[in-house]
Structure formats: structure tokens, C-alpha cells
Design a protein around this motif. Structure first.
Motif, PDB file in Angstrom:
ATOM      1  N   LEU A  27      29.874  41.150  18.287  1.00 39.42           N
ATOM      2  CA  LEU A  27      28.762  41.777  17.568  1.00 39.42           C
ATOM      3  C   LEU A  27      29.258  42.375  16.246  1.00 39.42           C
ATOM      4  O   LEU A  27      28.581  42.269  15.213  1.00 39.42           O
ATOM      5  N   ARG A  77      29.781  39.458  13.819  1.00 36.78           N
ATOM      6  CA  ARG A  77      28.508  38.904  13.353  1.00 36.78           C
ATOM      7  C   ARG A  77      27.815  39.823  12.352  1.00 36.78           C
ATOM      8  O   ARG A  77      27.213  39.351  11.394  1.00 36.78           O
ATOM      9  N   ARG A  78      27.871  41.132  12.576  1.00 36.44           N
ATOM     10  CA  ARG A  78      27.198  42.088  11.683  1.00 36.44           C
ATOM     11  C   ARG A  78      28.107  42.582  10.567  1.00 36.44           C
ATOM     12  O   ARG A  78      27.669  43.377   9.747  1.00 36.44           O
ATOM     13  N   ASN A  79      29.366  42.166  10.607  1.00 39.18           N
ATOM     14  CA  ASN A  79      30.339  42.596   9.607  1.00 39.18           C
ATOM     15  C   ASN A  79      30.417  44.136   9.576  1.00 39.18           C
ATOM     16  O   ASN A  79      30.336  44.759   8.522  1.00 39.18           O
ATOM     17  N   SER A  80      30.579  44.723  10.790  1.00 42.78           N
ATOM     18  CA  SER A  80      30.601  46.174  10.946  1.00 42.78           C
ATOM     19  C   SER A  80      31.809  46.583  11.785  1.00 42.78           C
ATOM     20  O   SER A  80      32.197  45.875  12.718  1.00 42.78           O
TER      21      SER A  80
END
Length: 180
Positions: free
Chosen positions: A26, A29-32
């Protein structure tokens, strides 16, 4: 750690690793970074739990017995009182420390030294400790006498009996017994 706990630890580890992988994905995918931090914490959780479980025998304290024998007011008693208290010993051949602290009843302030006798009997009725102790009034004048410590050798596991002979001035006795 017992063999019965291993399946639970394996299951916990697998659930945490799968959850951590999902959080890591996750985060990608969210670049977090936030889900990745939670993923690392979740992956380390089983390591922490297993480490605590493995180190817990080193952190355990020795068994301790505490009790208070309440005898009541000195006005109700004019002679010495004999009382019995039972306690468990789980380590045979171990030296045990016994601490006795007599306390006054009501508003009586201890002014003189009192003498108590004690006897420790094993489950087989063998006397493993016996003696007399003099207790001076506590210097802080807090309705008690000074504490006294003595030792005895437990020869077997089981229920031991402590027999105390207490003078009428004493209203209660705090008892603390533990392995040395």
C-alpha cells in the motif's frame, strides 16, 4: 516457551508478516512512507512477543507469601495467644526468609519490648525453624514494633505451618515469607 505455544506463535508471525506485506505494498502504491512504517512495526511485533516469552523465566520473581494475623484488642486477651498460619513452599531444599512485624491494635502505642515465639513445621510435622524474637517499639511511633527477620530451610514441598505465640499487647502480625 512450551511446545504447545509454538503453533500460536507461528500463526501470529504469519498473520503479522502478511499484514506487513500488505501495508508495504500500500505504501508503494500510494508513494507514502506512513504505511511502510506501520508495516515495519507490524513485522517486528511477533519478534517482540517471542523475545518477551523467551526472557520471561529470567524476569520472574520468587514466590512470596504474605498474610496478616489479626488477634484483636489487648482488652479482649489477657494471656498469650497461639495462632497457626499455613503457607505453600514450592522449592524444596531452599532457604526461606521469614519477616514478622507485630502491630498494635486501636490507639495503643507500643512502649515496651515484646517477645514472640515462632515454630515452622513441614508437611511431615518436622520442625524446620524455631525460636524467640524480641521486638522493640518502632522509632517512628506508628503503632507497631520493629520487624524481625529469620531464616529456615525447607526440606520438602508442600503446605507448611507457622505457629506464633503472641503477647496480648500485639493486635496483629504481618507475615512475609519468601525464598532467599
Amino acid at each position: 516457551m512450551s511446545l504447545e505455544q509454538i503453533p500460536a506463535f507461528v500463526t501470529l508471525t504469519l498473520v503479522c508478516v502478511i499484514g506487513a506485506l500488505g501495508l508495504w505494498y500500500l505504501g508503494i502504491r500510494r508513494n507514502s512512507r506512513s504505511p511502510k512504517r506501520y508495516a515495519v512495526g507490524l513485522a517486528l511485533f511477533p519478534v517482540l512477543i517471542i523475545g518477551i516469552e523467551l526472557l520471561s523465566p529470567l524476569l520472574r520473581t520468587r514466590p512470596e507469601f504474605r498474610d496478616t494475623v489479626v488477634l484483636g484488642s489487648a482488652r479482649d486477651r489477657v494471656t498469650f495467644t497461639t495462632t497457626e498460619t499455613r503457607f505453600e513452599v514450592t522449592a524444596a531444599q531452599a532457604v526461606h526468609r521469614m519477616e514478622l512485624t507485630p502491630k498494635a491494635w486501636g490507639s495503643y502505642v507500643p512502649a515496651e519490648t515484646v517477645r514472640m515465639t515462632y515454630q515452622v513445621r513441614s508437611p511431615s510435622a518436622e520442625i524446620v525453624g524455631k525460636g524467640e524474637q524480641d521486638f522493640a517499639p518502632a522509632p517512628d511511633k506508628r503503632l507497631r514494633w520493629t520487624a524481625s527477620q529469620t531464616t529456615f530451610n525447607a526440606r520438602e514441598e508442600g503446605t507448611y505451618t507457622l505457629v506464633l505465640t503472641v503477647p496480648p499487647q500485639v493486635g496483629s502480625v504481618d507475615i512475609r515469607i519468601r525464598e532467599r
